[in-house]
Write a protein that holds these residues in place. Structure first.
Motif, PDB file in Angstrom:
ATOM      1  N   ASN A   1       0.802  -1.217   0.000  1.00 20.33           N
ATOM      2  CA  ASN A   1       0.000   0.000   0.000  1.00 20.33           C
ATOM      3  C   ASN A   1       0.835   1.267   0.000  1.00 20.33           C
ATOM      4  OD1 ASN A   1      -2.991  -0.886   0.321  1.00 20.33           O
ATOM      5  ND2 ASN A   1      -1.862  -2.195   1.724  1.00 20.33           N
TER       6      ASN A   1
ATOM      7  N   TYR B   1     -10.016  -2.201   1.388  1.00 22.84           N
ATOM      8  CA  TYR B   1      -9.861  -2.226   2.845  1.00 22.84           C
ATOM      9  C   TYR B   1     -11.155  -2.648   3.529  1.00 22.84           C
ATOM     10  CZ  TYR B   1      -5.601   0.504   1.989  1.00 22.84           C
ATOM     11  OH  TYR B   1      -4.372   0.922   1.560  1.00 22.84           O
TER      12      TYR B   1
ATOM     13  N   GLN C   1      -4.254   1.569   7.703  1.00 33.38           N
ATOM     14  CA  GLN C   1      -4.014   1.857   6.288  1.00 33.38           C
ATOM     15  C   GLN C   1      -5.092   2.788   5.725  1.00 33.38           C
ATOM     16  OE1 GLN C   1      -1.417   1.080   4.330  1.00 33.38           O
ATOM     17  NE2 GLN C   1      -0.414   0.164   6.107  1.00 33.38           N
TER      18      GLN C   1
END
Length: 429
Positions: free
Chosen positions: A358, A379, A398
Motif C-alpha cells: 500500500n 480495505y 491503512q
C-alpha cells in the motif's frame, strides 16, 4: 546422501525454469530418433515396407532431397520467427509491466516445448538428409524416414499455429495477472490447509538464549526442506526457530535459525542444505512474490509514462482476493509431531505485507479519485472478511493513512466528501 539428493532436486528445478531446457531435451530426442531410424534403414525397414505398404515410402532420391531441404529451410524460418516473438514478448512485458515478470514468462513450458519440437524436427531432417546415399538405390534411400519427416513437419505447422495463438494471449496483462494470482492462490491454499492440521494455540518456548546459526552463503531463499529439519529435531530431541523468510534475499552471516541444543557438524551441514538458495524467485514457492509483482504492475500502470488506470483497477481486484486469503493465515507457522511444536517458522507478517504493497500504491494513486475509492473498497472488504483483531487494526491504520494522503493531494471538496464517506464504512466498524 540426502545432501546430494537435495542438490540434485534444486538443480533440476533451476534448469526447468530456463528457456533452453525443454528445447535441449527435445533436440536430443530428435537426434536419438534419427539415429534409431538410420539403424532401422540399414536393416532394410524401407525395403520391407515397400514390399507390403509401398505408398508409405518416398522411393525417389530427388523427391526426398527436395522435401528435406525445403523442410530444413522452412523450419529455420519458423524457428527464427518464433524466437523473435518470444523476445518481443519479454521486452514488452519488461517495459510495460515489470521486469520481475520475466522469470514467469521465460519458464512458460508450452512455449519451450513448441521451440523444442521445431529444433527436434530440424535436427531429424538434417540427419536424415545426411543419411541419403548418392546412388539413388531404392534400398539405400531412407524412404520411411522421409515419411516421418513429413509427419514432423505437419506437427510443426500445427505447433506454430498454436504458438501464434498462445503468444497473443500471453502478452495480455489480464492473462499475466491471472497466472500470477492462480499460482499465489494455490500456494496460499496449500499453506492454509497445512495450518488447519496443526494446533490453533501453539505454545513454543522462549528462544532468546538459544544458539544462533548464521547463513554461510547468500541468495534468495527459495524454499526450506522442513522434513529434514523435523527429522533431525526428533532424532536429537531438539527444537528450531527459523528466522530466514522465504523469498527474501539472505546475506552472508545473516541470522538463519536458532536451535535449542547444539548440533554436531554433520547435522549442521544437513540443515544448511535444507535451505535452498536461488538467484531466481518463484511464486509456487513463495506467494509474497505475487503481491510484489501485482503491486509493481499497478504502480507501473499508474505512472505518468503508462497512465493505464484500467489495468491498475484489475490489479487491485486480484490483490483484494489474495489479501483476503492471507488474512486467514497466521503470521507464524509451526511444524508439529505428535501435537508438539518442533519448528517455529517466521513469515512476512500481514502488517508488513500491507505496508509494502500500500505504501507503493499510495504514491501513485493518492491523486486519483477512482483509485482511492477502489483501495478503500479493498480495505472495507478485507475488514469484513477477517476476524483477526490485529489484522483489523492494521487495515484501519491503512485507511487513515490513505485518507490523509488523499486529502493532501485532492483539492476538490466534493471528491473529499465522497472519499471520507467511503472511508467511514471501515472506520465506523
Amino acid at each position: 546422501m540426502q545432501k546430494y539428493i537435495l542438490w540434485l532436486i534444486d538443480y533440476i528445478r533451476k534448469l526447468e525454469s530456463k528457456i533452453a531446457f525443454y528445447p535441449t531435451v527435445f533436440s536430443f530426442t530428435g537426434i536419438i530418433f534419427a539415429l534409431i531410424m538410420y539403424y532401422a534403414e540399414n536393416n532394410g525397414i524401407s525395403g520391407y515396407i515397400i514390399k507390403y505398404f509401398p505408398a508409405l515410402v518416398i522411393n525417389h532420391t530427388d523427391t526426398a532431397l527436395n522435401i528435406l531441404t525445403t523442410f530444413i529451410a522452412g523450419l529455420i524460418s519458423i524457428m527464427v520467427f518464433s524466437f523473435s516473438m518470444v523476445m518481443i514478448l519479454l521486452s514488452q512485458a519488461s517495459s510495460n509491466f515489470s521486469p520481475r515478470l520475466l522469470p514467469g514468462l521465460i519458464s512458460n513450458r508450452r512455449h519451450q516445448k513448441i521451440l523444442g519440437i521445431y529444433i527436434a524436427s530440424l535436427l531429424y531432417c538434417i540427419f536424415t538428409l545426411i543419411s541419403i546415399e548418392p546412388t539413388g538405390d531404392s534400398y539405400q534411400l531412407p524412404g520411411f524416414s522421409v515419411l516421418f519427416a513429413i509427419i514432423f513437419m505437419v506437427t510443426c505447422l500445427g505447433a506454430f499455429i498454436y504458438f501464434i495463438h498462445s503468444i497473443s494471449q500471453e502478452i495480455q496483462v489480464h492473462n499475466i495477472m491471472e497466472r500470477i494470482y492462480a499460482d499465489a492462490k494455490h500456494r496460499l491454499e496449500k499453506l492454509l490447509d497445512s495450518e488447519k492440521e496443526s494446533i490453533e494455540e501453539m505454545s513454543f518456548p522462549d528462544t532468546d538464549n538459544w544458539e544462533v546459526i548464521t547463513a554461510k552463503r547468500s541468495g534468495f531463499l527459495q524454499t526450506i526442506n522442513l522434513d529434514i529439519i523435523s527429522k533431525i529435531a526428533q532424532e536429537c530431541d531438539n527444537k528450531f526457530e527459523v528466522f530466514a523468510i522465504k523469498g527474501n534475499f539472505i546475506h552472508l552471516n545473516q541470522l538463519l535459525y536458532k536451535v535449542e541444543k547444539s548440533l554436531d557438524e554433520e547435522q549442521q551441514e544437513l540443515i544448511e542444505d535444507a535451505f535452498l538458495f536461488s538467484r531466481d524467485e518463484i511464486i509456487s514457492d513463495n506467494y509474497i512474490l505475487a503481491f510484489k509483482q501485482l503491486t509493481e504492475v499497478a504502480v507501473k500502470a499508474m505512472s505518468p509514462g503508462i497512465n493505464d488506470p484500467g489495468t491498475a483497477i484489475i490489479t487491485l481486484d486480484y490483490l483484494t482476493e489474495l489479501f483476503t486469503l492471507r488474512s486467514s493465515k497466521s503470521d507464524e507457522s509451526f511444524v508439529t509431531v505428535d501435537d508438539e511444536a518442533l519448528i517455529k517458522i517466521n513469515t512476512v507478517s500481514f502488517e508488513n505485507l500491507m505496508f509494502y504493497c500500500n505504501s507503493a500504491l499510495r504514491t501513485y494513486v493518492k491523486h486519483d479519485l477512482v483509485m482511492v475509492l477502489k483501495m478503500l473498497d479493498m480495505y472495507n472488504h478485507l475488514y469484513k472478511n477477517t476476524t483477526n483483531k490485529t489484522y483489523q487494526k492494521v487495515i484501519v491504520s491503512q485507511v487513515k493513512i490513505l485518507l490523509k494522503d488523499a486529502k493532501a493531494s485532492i483539492n476538490n471538496e466534493d471528491d473529499i466528501e465522497v472519499i471520507e464517506a467511503r472511508a467511514k464504512a471501515t472506520l465506523d466498524n
